[in-house]
Design an enzyme around this catalytic site. Sequence first.
Site, PDB file in Angstrom:
ATOM      1  N   ASP A 201       0.847  -1.191   0.000  1.00 45.07           N
ATOM      2  CA  ASP A 201       0.000   0.000   0.000  1.00 45.07           C
ATOM      3  C   ASP A 201       0.883   1.241   0.000  1.00 45.07           C
ATOM      4  O   ASP A 201       2.099   1.145   0.034  1.00 45.07           O
ATOM      5  CB  ASP A 201      -0.921  -0.008   1.237  1.00 45.07           C
ATOM      6  CG  ASP A 201      -0.154   0.140   2.547  1.00 45.07           C
ATOM      7  OD1 ASP A 201       1.095   0.192   2.524  1.00 45.07           O
ATOM      8  OD2 ASP A 201      -0.796   0.208   3.597  1.00 45.07           O
ATOM      9  N   ASP A 203       1.394   4.646   2.278  1.00 46.53           N
ATOM     10  CA  ASP A 203       1.035   5.264   3.554  1.00 46.53           C
ATOM     11  C   ASP A 203       1.418   6.737   3.500  1.00 46.53           C
ATOM     12  O   ASP A 203       2.588   7.060   3.303  1.00 46.53           O
ATOM     13  CB  ASP A 203       1.789   4.580   4.701  1.00 46.53           C
ATOM     14  CG  ASP A 203       1.547   3.081   4.722  1.00 46.53           C
ATOM     15  OD1 ASP A 203       0.431   2.673   5.038  1.00 46.53           O
ATOM     16  OD2 ASP A 203       2.492   2.319   4.399  1.00 46.53           O
ATOM     17  N   ASP A 315      -3.414   4.700   2.419  1.00 46.49           N
ATOM     18  CA  ASP A 315      -3.840   5.080   3.771  1.00 46.49           C
ATOM     19  C   ASP A 315      -3.436   6.516   4.042  1.00 46.49           C
ATOM     20  O   ASP A 315      -2.281   6.885   3.816  1.00 46.49           O
ATOM     21  CB  ASP A 315      -3.155   4.187   4.826  1.00 46.49           C
ATOM     22  CG  ASP A 315      -3.794   2.820   4.921  1.00 46.49           C
ATOM     23  OD1 ASP A 315      -4.888   2.637   4.351  1.00 46.49           O
ATOM     24  OD2 ASP A 315      -3.198   1.938   5.561  1.00 46.49           O
TER      25      ASP A 315
HETATM   26  N1  DCP Z   1       2.208   0.661  11.865  1.00 45.94           N
HETATM   27  C1  DCP Z   1       2.255   0.273  13.187  1.00 45.94           C
HETATM   28  N2  DCP Z   1       1.173  -0.284  13.765  1.00 45.94           N
HETATM   29  C2  DCP Z   1       0.044  -0.467  13.063  1.00 45.94           C
HETATM   30  C3  DCP Z   1      -0.024  -0.087  11.729  1.00 45.94           C
HETATM   31  C4  DCP Z   1       1.086   0.471  11.148  1.00 45.94           C
HETATM   32  O1  DCP Z   1       3.266   0.438  13.836  1.00 45.94           O
HETATM   33  N3  DCP Z   1      -1.005  -1.030  13.667  1.00 45.94           N
HETATM   34  C5  DCP Z   1       3.386   1.286  11.244  1.00 45.94           C
HETATM   35  C6  DCP Z   1       4.513   0.360  10.976  1.00 45.94           C
HETATM   36  C7  DCP Z   1       4.464   0.107   9.504  1.00 45.94           C
HETATM   37  C8  DCP Z   1       3.814   1.348   8.974  1.00 45.94           C
HETATM   38  O2  DCP Z   1       3.007   1.833  10.011  1.00 45.94           O
HETATM   39  O3  DCP Z   1       5.724  -0.090   8.972  1.00 45.94           O
HETATM   40  C9  DCP Z   1       3.009   1.129   7.746  1.00 45.94           C
HETATM   41  O4  DCP Z   1       2.185  -0.023   7.832  1.00 45.94           O
HETATM   42  P1  DCP Z   1       2.107  -1.060   6.651  1.00 45.94           P
HETATM   43  O5  DCP Z   1       1.237  -2.166   7.106  1.00 45.94           O
HETATM   44  O6  DCP Z   1       1.732  -0.374   5.392  1.00 45.94           O
HETATM   45  O7  DCP Z   1       3.603  -1.637   6.572  1.00 45.94           O
HETATM   46  P2  DCP Z   1       4.798  -1.297   5.596  1.00 45.94           P
HETATM   47  O8  DCP Z   1       4.544  -0.029   4.870  1.00 45.94           O
HETATM   48  O9  DCP Z   1       6.008  -1.369   6.437  1.00 45.94           O
HETATM   49  O10 DCP Z   1       4.808  -2.529   4.605  1.00 45.94           O
HETATM   50  P3  DCP Z   1       4.238  -2.643   3.111  1.00 45.94           P
HETATM   51  O11 DCP Z   1       5.398  -2.343   2.240  1.00 45.94           O
HETATM   52  O12 DCP Z   1       3.775  -4.044   2.996  1.00 45.94           O
HETATM   53  O13 DCP Z   1       3.128  -1.658   2.957  1.00 45.94           O
HETATM   54 MG    MG Z   2       2.808   0.302   3.702  1.00 46.31          MG
END
Ligand code: DCP
Ligand code: MG
Length: 374
Positions: A201, A203, A315
């Site tokens: 996604d 963010d 998001d």
């Molecule tokens: N995050 C967190 N706790 C949550 C949701 C998010 O600490 N409940 C933080 C850590 C994540 C970031 O927000 O790294 C973004 O969430 P993602 O699920 O989008 O994770 P990533 O961006 O790291 O991975 P991807 O590349 O799969 O989107």
């Molecule tokens: Mg992400």
Amino acid sequence: SEEEVCTKSPSIPIYACQRKTPVNHLNHHFTCALEALAEGAEFSESDGRALAFRRAASVLKSLPFRVAKIEQLRGVPCLGKHSIRIIQELLDLGACKEVEQIRSNEMNKVMKVFMSVWGVGLKTATRWYRDGLRSLSEVRASPSVKLTRMQQAGFEYYRDLARPVSHVEADTITAAIRALLPNSFITITGGFRRGKDAGHDVDLLLTHPDEGGEVGLLSKLLEHLNEQGSVMFQDYRDNTYKETNAAGFNESKSTMDRFERCFTILRLPLSPRVTSHKDDKVTGRQEVNEAVTSHYTTNLRKKIPEPGERAVRVDFVVCPYSQYAFALLGWTGSQQFERDLRRYASHEKAMILSSHHLFDKQQVRVLTISHTLH
Ligand code: DCP
Ligand code: MG
């Protein structure tokens, strides 16, 4: 030799937030195996075991050398007996029986498929599995399954959402959003901020340089995006953080923050604006294009992306400028880094870190950016 340096040197910190974790590291062979075991443990709700495997994988990512002999891991923290045994077997045989079993395990395979649908977490996947469901088509055909709105969208846009988002797509989206909100700060967070090439996604963190200026930003943005016909799904949640209940917030075990946010599915490409608001100074293209307007309104009704277009998960999180540093830190990840950062704050500094602030347990007060910078 490199090996001698490695066996003698490692005074590797125990917290992930104190180590370098490069995107491209040298021990994928081991970390993939350990993460498969962690996932398997999560599926069977063995959280302690899962965490141990995640920590082991995390520390291996920080090593500046490829592990070739188990002796090189002497003095490396976060490696339990079980993880060492797995690494040893991988070194000796090139593969590991336990990992292969986990990967071919029927329940694990089905759970992975279920959780590949947006909005389906461990709880839902487990329930479906226990109800005897084994495939996504069985889930869709089952009269007893009640899908949430998010899960319905997850099914509807399944193919598009399964395709990774490239960093070029992420940058293009960010630029389009910036053009819609020229006076605010828009920062890409999550995996892309950590330098990943692709993600599941996008963010985006929204704030405004004037405290309070962030109020209403997201509603305005969503209004613009809806006018363009770019929004295929939205789940809006208002801000529930109050300075006065910060203490209560700190006591709660949840790591979820309370910012205003919107989980969306947007259609790419984000079109130029089709209407203009006279009070906005928009830097992007502003032509009112009748053809574009009718094209998008038609498609919004059908809700099916045209060929060459695609749906992407985006998001949006909004924070006041005074909490921006904490929000940015909390939304950059990785999950393991965040987990250890909070643990470090708590165990080593007697503070509670959240995406809103740092709470000093000894002084019994909340530290926001104005306290920390001035
Ligand atoms: N995050 C967190 N706790 C949550 C949701 C998010 O600490 N409940 C933080 C850590 C994540 C970031 O927000 O790294 C973004 O969430 P993602 O699920 O989008 O994770 P990533 O961006 O790291 O991975 P991807 O590349 O799969 O989107
Ligand atoms: Mg992400």
